[in-house]
Scaffold this motif. Structure first.
Motif, PDB file in Angstrom:
ATOM      1  N   VAL A   8       0.835  -1.201   0.000  1.00 41.70           N
ATOM      2  CA  VAL A   8       0.000   0.000   0.000  1.00 41.70           C
ATOM      3  C   VAL A   8       0.870   1.252   0.000  1.00 41.70           C
ATOM      4  O   VAL A   8       1.654   1.482   0.929  1.00 41.70           O
ATOM      5  CB  VAL A   8      -0.935   0.015   1.229  1.00 41.70           C
ATOM      6  CG1 VAL A   8      -1.802   1.283   1.216  1.00 41.70           C
ATOM      7  CG2 VAL A   8      -1.808  -1.233   1.250  1.00 41.70           C
ATOM      8  N   THR A   9       0.766   2.046  -1.058  1.00 45.45           N
ATOM      9  CA  THR A   9       1.386   3.375  -1.135  1.00 45.45           C
ATOM     10  C   THR A   9       0.467   4.234  -2.001  1.00 45.45           C
ATOM     11  O   THR A   9      -0.381   3.709  -2.739  1.00 45.45           O
ATOM     12  CB  THR A   9       2.789   3.349  -1.781  1.00 45.45           C
ATOM     13  OG1 THR A   9       2.664   3.050  -3.177  1.00 45.45           O
ATOM     14  CG2 THR A   9       3.701   2.324  -1.114  1.00 45.45           C
ATOM     15  N   GLU A  10       0.637   5.533  -1.940  1.00 46.67           N
ATOM     16  CA  GLU A  10      -0.194   6.411  -2.766  1.00 46.67           C
ATOM     17  C   GLU A  10       0.093   6.187  -4.252  1.00 46.67           C
ATOM     18  O   GLU A  10      -0.819   6.189  -5.082  1.00 46.67           O
ATOM     19  CB  GLU A  10       0.042   7.877  -2.386  1.00 46.67           C
ATOM     20  CG  GLU A  10      -0.452   8.236  -0.991  1.00 46.67           C
ATOM     21  CD  GLU A  10      -1.916   7.868  -0.769  1.00 46.67           C
ATOM     22  OE1 GLU A  10      -2.745   8.184  -1.651  1.00 46.67           O
ATOM     23  OE2 GLU A  10      -2.228   7.254   0.269  1.00 46.67           O
ATOM     24  N   ASP A  11       1.371   5.995  -4.595  1.00 45.45           N
ATOM     25  CA  ASP A  11       1.715   5.726  -5.996  1.00 45.45           C
ATOM     26  C   ASP A  11       1.087   4.424  -6.473  1.00 45.45           C
ATOM     27  O   ASP A  11       0.636   4.322  -7.624  1.00 45.45           O
ATOM     28  CB  ASP A  11       3.238   5.652  -6.167  1.00 45.45           C
ATOM     29  CG  ASP A  11       3.883   7.027  -6.250  1.00 45.45           C
ATOM     30  OD1 ASP A  11       3.183   7.990  -6.615  1.00 45.45           O
ATOM     31  OD2 ASP A  11       5.085   7.139  -5.939  1.00 45.45           O
ATOM     32  N   ASN A  12       1.058   3.424  -5.608  1.00 45.41           N
ATOM     33  CA  ASN A  12       0.482   2.139  -6.008  1.00 45.41           C
ATOM     34  C   ASN A  12      -1.027   2.222  -6.182  1.00 45.41           C
ATOM     35  O   ASN A  12      -1.602   1.573  -7.059  1.00 45.41           O
ATOM     36  CB  ASN A  12       0.844   1.057  -4.988  1.00 45.41           C
ATOM     37  CG  ASN A  12       2.296   0.631  -5.105  1.00 45.41           C
ATOM     38  OD1 ASN A  12       3.014   1.105  -5.980  1.00 45.41           O
ATOM     39  ND2 ASN A  12       2.734  -0.254  -4.230  1.00 45.41           N
ATOM     40  N   LYS A  13      -1.680   3.019  -5.371  1.00 46.36           N
ATOM     41  CA  LYS A  13      -3.125   3.216  -5.547  1.00 46.36           C
ATOM     42  C   LYS A  13      -3.404   3.869  -6.898  1.00 46.36           C
ATOM     43  O   LYS A  13      -4.319   3.466  -7.623  1.00 46.36           O
ATOM     44  CB  LYS A  13      -3.682   4.078  -4.415  1.00 46.36           C
ATOM     45  CG  LYS A  13      -3.677   3.401  -3.053  1.00 46.36           C
ATOM     46  CD  LYS A  13      -4.139   4.365  -1.965  1.00 46.36           C
ATOM     47  CE  LYS A  13      -4.033   3.739  -0.586  1.00 46.36           C
ATOM     48  NZ  LYS A  13      -4.414   4.699   0.489  1.00 46.36           N
ATOM     49  N   SER A  14      -2.599   4.866  -7.240  1.00 41.28           N
ATOM     50  CA  SER A  14      -2.766   5.537  -8.537  1.00 41.28           C
ATOM     51  C   SER A  14      -2.475   4.581  -9.688  1.00 41.28           C
ATOM     52  O   SER A  14      -3.170   4.588 -10.711  1.00 41.28           O
ATOM     53  CB  SER A  14      -1.823   6.746  -8.626  1.00 41.28           C
ATOM     54  OG  SER A  14      -2.132   7.701  -7.630  1.00 41.28           O
ATOM     55  N   ALA A  15      -1.449   3.746  -9.508  1.00 43.21           N
ATOM     56  CA  ALA A  15      -1.077   2.792 -10.558  1.00 43.21           C
ATOM     57  C   ALA A  15      -2.173   1.756 -10.775  1.00 43.21           C
ATOM     58  O   ALA A  15      -2.422   1.333 -11.910  1.00 43.21           O
ATOM     59  CB  ALA A  15       0.236   2.111 -10.198  1.00 43.21           C
ATOM     60  N   GLN A  16      -2.827   1.338  -9.693  1.00 40.87           N
ATOM     61  CA  GLN A  16      -3.928   0.377  -9.832  1.00 40.87           C
ATOM     62  C   GLN A  16      -5.044   0.976 -10.689  1.00 40.87           C
ATOM     63  O   GLN A  16      -5.629   0.296 -11.537  1.00 40.87           O
ATOM     64  CB  GLN A  16      -4.484  -0.010  -8.453  1.00 40.87           C
ATOM     65  CG  GLN A  16      -3.497  -0.686  -7.518  1.00 40.87           C
ATOM     66  CD  GLN A  16      -3.080  -2.076  -7.950  1.00 40.87           C
ATOM     67  OE1 GLN A  16      -3.581  -2.624  -8.929  1.00 40.87           O
ATOM     68  NE2 GLN A  16      -2.138  -2.662  -7.225  1.00 40.87           N
ATOM     69  N   LYS A  17      -5.329   2.250 -10.485  1.00 41.77           N
ATOM     70  CA  LYS A  17      -6.391   2.912 -11.248  1.00 41.77           C
ATOM     71  C   LYS A  17      -6.030   3.018 -12.728  1.00 41.77           C
ATOM     72  O   LYS A  17      -6.896   2.934 -13.594  1.00 41.77           O
ATOM     73  CB  LYS A  17      -6.651   4.303 -10.675  1.00 41.77           C
ATOM     74  CG  LYS A  17      -7.187   4.290  -9.249  1.00 41.77           C
ATOM     75  CD  LYS A  17      -7.276   5.698  -8.678  1.00 41.77           C
ATOM     76  CE  LYS A  17      -7.724   5.678  -7.217  1.00 41.77           C
ATOM     77  NZ  LYS A  17      -7.748   7.045  -6.624  1.00 41.77           N
ATOM     78  N   ARG A  18      -4.745   3.194 -13.020  1.00 41.36           N
ATOM     79  CA  ARG A  18      -4.303   3.375 -14.409  1.00 41.36           C
ATOM     80  C   ARG A  18      -4.327   2.088 -15.221  1.00 41.36           C
ATOM     81  O   ARG A  18      -4.347   2.132 -16.454  1.00 41.36           O
ATOM     82  CB  ARG A  18      -2.876   3.931 -14.440  1.00 41.36           C
ATOM     83  CG  ARG A  18      -2.744   5.401 -14.093  1.00 41.36           C
ATOM     84  CD  ARG A  18      -1.322   5.872 -14.347  1.00 41.36           C
ATOM     85  NE  ARG A  18      -0.965   5.744 -15.754  1.00 41.36           N
ATOM     86  CZ  ARG A  18       0.290   5.762 -16.200  1.00 41.36           C
ATOM     87  NH1 ARG A  18       1.293   5.860 -15.353  1.00 41.36           N
ATOM     88  NH2 ARG A  18       0.535   5.652 -17.487  1.00 41.36           N
TER      89      ARG A  18
END
Length: 355
Positions: A185-195
């Protein structure tokens, strides 16, 4: 690993933006790659500092964007041999040659004789999903009468686990144990999941991503969120579907990722033997997601999940050993020469090439 660079103008040269991207990678991997810290702690700070210095010194020799991609790709192998890639930011369209290659790599079923069937599974890509289902359905009557199966996953670089699910009821004769994974869990990983759904035409992509994001809720950045609500270990009873009596699975060092997950399942079945060589060893860190590097020209694809098998049962760097080791003869350029040997063996004969 701190490095400072001053650029003469706002318009960066090929060398300058390549260096900018290269600099960013170790920081991103340590913070966001599911295996970044594990690998860093195992190999050590000095190893990575020296590697970064070496590759930075070579940036001055590049003259094109492709050479930059090649250099960064070489640097990524310092971290991990696979499940870590660099590529252009824009989505690449398939060429005619690529389409032809895909057609050549479809799953296939061939009946060697009334007692032996060959099932070739060259990959677990989405385009093979419905094709494999149709193959099993179209050949169902004859498959039910064939007691010995040869499954060939040599060269299978993986894809999606769900692709091989339809064949499992035909093979697995007893209960199997599966170990799930956890999301970093990281903010970058949350964004990457959405992409990930931007270039994915799967109808259920958005729903799957939302499930991932829901599992991350309430978990602190830097911690891992389990992919399942249970302990991460599941016990699956065998289906009532008729089973093959004996199954020989051909593996090699190009069987990777979901191919290795497939092998871990099959090796638990009493009626299965694996033959060949160790698999690639690319399974511990997976579920790659994109991150756009500072230049805007390149994307880093990195792992966002870690297997719950770790640290007790690692596959990366080791691979999965076959039950029976077979040195592949370079003279056997036709892959079916080995298949014929295994067909002879599975019916009680010898594996020897002399037979």
């Amino acid at each position: 690993m701190v490095f400072f660079f001053c650029f003469k103008s706002a318009a960066l040269t090929i060398k300058e933006d390549c260096l900018l991207d290269l600099q960013k990678i170790p920081y991103h991997l340590l913070a966001n790659d599911a295996g970044g810290k594990d690998i860093f702690n195992r190999k050590g700070k000095i190893y990575f500092e020296d590697s970064l210095h070496y590759h930075q010194s070579r940036v001055s020799t590049i003259t094109s964007e492709q050479e930059c991609l090649d250099l960064i790709g070489e640097y990524l192998k310092v971290w991990r041999d696979g499940h870590l890639y660099i590529g252009p930011s824009s989505k690449q369209k398939y060429t005619t040659a690529t389409r032809k290659e895909k057609l050549k790599r479809l799953a296939e079923i061939k009946f060697i004789n009334p007692n032996v069937v060959y099932v070739g599974l060259p990959n677990f890509q989405n385009y093979n999903k419905e094709h494999l289902k149709k193959l099993l359905l179209d050949n169902r009557d004859q498959l039910l009468l064939t007691k010995n199966w040869i499954i060939d996953v040599r060269g299978n670089g993986g894809g999606s686990d769900s692709i091989y699910y339809p064949i499992l009821p035909w093979i697995i004769s007893n209960e199997t144990i599966r170990v799930s994974a956890s999301w970093l869990v990281t903010e970058d990983n949350k964004s990457a999941q959405k992409r990930i759904c931007d270039n994915n035409d799967s109808a259920d992509c958005d729903a799957k991503v939302q499930k991932i994001l829901d599992s991350m809720k309430g978990v602190a950045n830097g911690d891992f969120a389990s992919q399942t609500k249970s302990t991460g270990v599941s016990f699956t009873p065998p289906s009532n579907h008729p089973k093959a009596e004996k199954v020989a699975v051909l593996i090699d060092n190009k069987c990777a990722s979901s191919c290795e997950e497939f092998i871990l399942l099959l090796k638990q079945s009493f009626n299965v033997k694996t033959l060949g060589q160790r698999t690639a060893g690319l399974l511990d860190y997976s579920n790659l997601r994109p991150y756009q590097l500072p230049s805007g020209k390149r994307e880093l694809w990195y792992a966002t999940s870690r297997s719950n098998r770790l640290p007790y049962f690692p596959i990366d760097s080791y691979g999965i050993a076959p039950d029976i080791y077979l040195p592949f003869d370079n003279a056997e350029s036709d892959k079916f020469i080995l298949v014929k040997r295994v067909a002879n063996w599975i019916e009680g004969g010898s594996l020897s090439p002399k037979q």
